[in-house]
Design a protein around this motif. Sequence first.
Motif, mmCIF file in Angstrom:
data_model
loop_
_atom_site.group_PDB
_atom_site.id
_atom_site.type_symbol
_atom_site.label_atom_id
_atom_site.label_comp_id
_atom_site.label_asym_id
_atom_site.label_seq_id
_atom_site.Cartn_x
_atom_site.Cartn_y
_atom_site.Cartn_z
ATOM 1 N N GLN A 249 8.413 43.478 32.522
ATOM 2 C CA GLN A 249 8.754 44.318 31.316
ATOM 3 C C GLN A 249 10.173 44.414 30.977
ATOM 4 O OE1 GLN A 249 6.095 45.363 29.809
ATOM 5 N NE2 GLN A 249 4.874 44.252 31.369
ATOM 6 N N PHE A 250 11.093 43.779 31.863
ATOM 7 C CA PHE A 250 12.562 43.800 31.661
ATOM 8 C C PHE A 250 13.045 42.400 31.628
ATOM 9 C CE2 PHE A 250 11.432 47.680 33.794
ATOM 10 C CZ PHE A 250 11.877 48.915 32.962
ATOM 11 N N PRO A 251 12.921 41.882 30.451
ATOM 12 C CA PRO A 251 13.388 40.188 30.277
ATOM 13 C C PRO A 251 14.794 40.263 30.968
ATOM 14 C CG PRO A 251 12.339 40.943 28.446
ATOM 15 C CD PRO A 251 12.369 42.332 29.027
ATOM 16 N N THR A 252 15.700 40.873 30.728
ATOM 17 C CA THR A 252 17.007 40.778 30.884
ATOM 18 C C THR A 252 17.425 41.435 32.445
ATOM 19 O OG1 THR A 252 17.593 42.797 29.928
ATOM 20 C CG2 THR A 252 17.749 40.679 28.671
ATOM 21 N N GLY A 253 16.355 41.455 33.035
ATOM 22 C CA GLY A 253 16.666 42.219 34.337
ATOM 23 C C GLY A 253 16.545 43.860 34.558
ATOM 24 N N ALA A 254 16.101 44.304 35.593
ATOM 25 C CA ALA A 254 15.873 45.736 35.846
ATOM 26 C C ALA A 254 16.982 46.138 36.992
ATOM 27 C CB ALA A 254 14.414 46.075 35.999
ATOM 28 N N ARG A 255 17.111 47.557 36.847
ATOM 29 C CA ARG A 255 17.743 48.363 37.990
ATOM 30 C C ARG A 255 16.368 48.878 38.984
ATOM 31 N NH1 ARG A 255 23.206 49.608 36.870
ATOM 32 N NH2 ARG A 255 23.653 48.968 34.836
ATOM 33 N N VAL A 256 16.917 49.080 39.993
ATOM 34 C CA VAL A 256 16.054 49.610 41.088
ATOM 35 C C VAL A 256 15.415 50.705 40.328
ATOM 36 C CG1 VAL A 256 15.557 50.664 43.320
ATOM 37 C CG2 VAL A 256 17.078 48.528 42.999
ATOM 38 N N ASP A 257 16.067 51.731 39.904
ATOM 39 C CA ASP A 257 15.474 52.935 39.300
ATOM 40 C C ASP A 257 14.665 52.705 38.053
ATOM 41 O OD1 ASP A 257 16.642 54.310 41.570
ATOM 42 O OD2 ASP A 257 18.631 55.055 40.036
ATOM 43 N N GLU A 258 14.965 51.837 37.286
ATOM 44 C CA GLU A 258 13.996 51.418 36.347
ATOM 45 C C GLU A 258 12.763 50.866 36.619
ATOM 46 O OE1 GLU A 258 17.202 50.187 32.841
ATOM 47 O OE2 GLU A 258 16.648 48.732 34.258
ATOM 48 N N VAL A 259 12.640 50.200 37.810
ATOM 49 C CA VAL A 259 11.415 49.615 38.315
ATOM 50 C C VAL A 259 10.637 50.584 38.973
ATOM 51 C CG1 VAL A 259 10.327 47.976 39.946
ATOM 52 C CG2 VAL A 259 12.435 47.431 38.800
ATOM 53 N N VAL A 260 11.239 51.613 39.716
ATOM 54 C CA VAL A 260 10.577 52.769 40.446
ATOM 55 C C VAL A 260 10.061 53.582 39.324
ATOM 56 C CG1 VAL A 260 11.139 54.874 41.521
ATOM 57 C CG2 VAL A 260 12.026 52.585 42.562
ATOM 58 N N ALA A 261 10.764 53.913 38.540
ATOM 59 C CA ALA A 261 10.319 54.776 37.302
ATOM 60 C C ALA A 261 8.929 54.472 36.440
ATOM 61 C CB ALA A 261 11.627 55.380 36.224
ATOM 62 N N LEU A 262 9.195 53.121 36.157
ATOM 63 C CA LEU A 262 8.108 52.585 35.254
ATOM 64 C C LEU A 262 6.756 52.563 36.160
ATOM 65 C CD1 LEU A 262 7.350 51.552 32.427
ATOM 66 C CD2 LEU A 262 8.007 49.134 33.086
ATOM 67 N N GLY A 263 7.016 51.960 37.411
ATOM 68 C CA GLY A 263 5.854 51.451 38.168
ATOM 69 C C GLY A 263 5.359 52.789 39.123
ATOM 70 N N SER A 264 6.223 53.915 38.971
ATOM 71 C CA SER A 264 5.741 55.072 39.857
ATOM 72 C C SER A 264 5.754 54.879 41.486
ATOM 73 C CB SER A 264 4.656 55.760 39.404
ATOM 74 O OG SER A 264 4.567 56.084 38.086
ATOM 75 N N PHE A 265 6.692 53.760 41.690
ATOM 76 C CA PHE A 265 6.850 53.162 43.290
ATOM 77 C C PHE A 265 7.625 54.317 44.178
ATOM 78 C CE2 PHE A 265 6.773 49.127 40.724
ATOM 79 C CZ PHE A 265 5.294 48.868 41.065
ATOM 80 N N ASP A 266 7.415 54.079 45.311
ATOM 81 C CA ASP A 266 8.262 54.824 46.364
ATOM 82 C C ASP A 266 9.639 53.952 46.194
ATOM 83 O OD1 ASP A 266 8.769 56.700 48.611
ATOM 84 O OD2 ASP A 266 9.087 54.517 49.671
ATOM 85 N N ARG A 267 10.691 54.633 46.304
ATOM 86 C CA ARG A 267 12.020 54.018 45.997
ATOM 87 C C ARG A 267 12.398 53.106 47.406
ATOM 88 N NH1 ARG A 267 17.614 53.915 46.033
ATOM 89 N NH2 ARG A 267 18.358 53.610 43.982
ATOM 90 N N SER A 268 12.266 53.715 48.472
ATOM 91 C CA SER A 268 12.499 53.010 49.730
ATOM 92 C C SER A 268 11.414 51.682 50.035
ATOM 93 C CB SER A 268 12.447 53.846 50.823
ATOM 94 O OG SER A 268 11.066 54.417 51.074
#
Length: 294
Positions: A249-268
């Motif tokens: 969903q981020f064609p130009t790259g994604a920061r970790v927090d963006e991936v965590v927020a969009l996917g509702s993932f555990d950060r660690s």
Amino acid sequence: MGKQLSWCTQSMMQIKKMDERFPKPLSQSSFCPKALYCAGNQDLFRQKAVAIIGTRNMTAYGKQATRHFVRQAVEQGWCVVSGLAVGVDQCVHESTLEFGGKTIAVVAGGLSQITPQSNEFLARNILKQGGLVCAEYDDAVPTEKWRYLQRNRIIAGMCSAVIVVEAGFPSGTFSTVNWALQLGRDAFVISGPYFSPYAEGTKILINNGAMLITSLKDVHDELRMPYICIKRDEKTTEFETKMLETMRQFPTGARVDEVVALGSFDRSTCLSALFDLEMRGIVVKNGAKYMIAV
């Protein structure tokens, strides 16, 4: 024939320092024990060996990093050495066996006393798959704290290099690295999450002479050894697949927090998976952003 061990069907054999079967790198050390008590494949003492060690309190990130480096070590033909403790050591031995490699476990007490006792099953598996379990002492010597520190000189002495995955502060891992540097071996550390308490020790080790690495190729380069690039048909876990779908969903790259927020993932968990995917060449890091490799 040596004495029968209680935790396995094999017998314990004594190999003295002057015996040709004794590990040559260790025999050349001024801190060398007079003998080793062994069970298993003594031919492993003649193979090139690398130690991979770390904290007993291994994190999810540490497990991913351990498995990654063990897999590379097995692929490059190393015999992988560790201390049969819980945490990183246990993961090292288990991963080596899983990837089809050979491993040596160096225990701190007598060979008849595997500590923790829960790792007797792992010790038996090491022997079943052609590995080796050894100690400085015979079966009558109990495991005590100070013997772990003394044992570490054997791990460092029989290896060409020592790799530290995670280490807090203080840490018994410092002892192995100090022995390695005293013996003229190379010591390496794997970078950890900056704010992790188990990265504190690795930062100190770097300041004291250990080298930061991101791949086993860094170790080979430092040792001036050839490194064989191996292409794999990479398969991803269910979690990794979901994370990669989110990253698209981020064609130009994604920061970790963006991936965590969009996917509702555990950060660690996300950080650990990104590290592993990056090491496998599935994602690439550009500054603070991660992108799926083309």
